[in-house]
Design a protein around this motif. Sequence first.
Motif: not given
Length: 375
Positions: A296-305, A318-325
Amino acid sequence: MSSSLRPGPSRWRRAASIVLAAGWSRPETATPPSRPPPAEGFRLLLLQRSPHQGFMPGAHVFSGGVLDAADRSADWLGLFAPHHGPPRFGLGPAPFSHTAFPSLPDADDHKADNTGTLPDDVAFRICAVREAFEEAGVLLLRPRTSPPGPAPGPGLALEPLPGLVSWRDRVRQDPRHFLRLCAHLDCTPDIWALHNWSAWLTPFLRGTTRRFDTAFFLCCLSEPPPVYPDLAEVVGYQWSSPSEATESFLSKEIWLPPPQFYEVRRLANFASLSDLHKFCLGRALEGLERWLPIILLTADGMVHLLPGDELYLEDSDFLENLMSTEKKTEEIMKEGKQFHRIVTYHRHLYDIHVTVQSKYKHVYPKNSVVRKSHL
Ligand SMILES: CC(C)(COP(=O)(O)O)[C@@H](O)C(=O)NCCC(=O)NCCSC(=O)CC(=O)O
Ligand SMILES: Nc1ncnc2c1ncn2[C@@H]1O[C@H](COP(=O)(O)O)[C@@H](OP(=O)(O)O)[C@H]1O
Ligand SMILES: [Mg+2]
């Protein structure tokens, strides 16, 4: 929250890795007086990848690499006989298998005809042992005359091998030489000392072309064997307790990829090598989940869910996708409750948040607390 698509299925490389944990009775010459001795009574072997590697250059990782056809060859049967053979080669009853998300398109080596090859439980262990020899010169072998079955306590690696350099060159050039080396030493790979620990899929990130489906095994040794990095793939090494490895990472001496950091923090739950070894024996039948972290890409970092997190979606897209916010990480954290995630603030600052129960009698890391001074 939005998702971002990239065309085409990844090519998955099946791989194996060993988390080598060794008891430590050496004098504390390496620990500077300003640092307290490590809380845990064991150290982990971390290998530094060459800066010229295409994947994770310069990172500190556990030894490991890609499964080769030679690791599955039926030629091993003669070496394991007469004490061990199909179906389980003395590995004990098969662990429970768990419904696995995600299912992958067939790995390249699976497309070949697999008849007459070794079972995965054996072949991945042989791969992991071979890679430890190739990368670190560590020989996790057992004499063929040893009594069958797993050893009751931590084991020992073989003494340094005369002719290490030439044997290693031969194995690196052609992994089939590893069987010849074992036959020459009248040993087999010590598959019984390798305990199922975890399994990680490389997460999808833009620009990641190489993706691995890696089985992690844990192996306890009563003392650390000498290590001879190959100075090609691996340019250095260190033995660090989980707390020392965490400190080296936070102080930017080493860089750990997120899954390796997670494993280091998970291992900080154990006070001694014998606790860790007993734990491995105690959960031998429990089996594993293979984890695909979703980024999950955030405005200021990244989270591995990770599985179990409230934002984690068991959706094969989500094998070939990421999430963003567009939200900042802090906002995302304030909104949630059910966490199983690695928050990456910057390259040398990760934070692990776990509020979910561990599954299959495994342990998860304790929450790690960000020191604001590092932000
Ligand atoms: C043992 C490997 C499979 C390396 O194989 P190689 O020696 O290059 O043949 C190693 O890749 C491994 O341990 N993989 C398991 C987990 C994994 O793929 N980790 C990479 C994570 S990258 C990541 O998280 C994104 C980031 O850079 O932040
Ligand atoms: N001298 C060297 N410097 C950097 N990388 C090297 C190397 N010799 C081999 N490698 C790389 O190490 C990888 C082999 O890793 P392993 O045996 O652990 O699976 C291969 O990467 P590729 O997978 O990109 O081909 C190979 O190209
Ligand atoms: Mg490797």
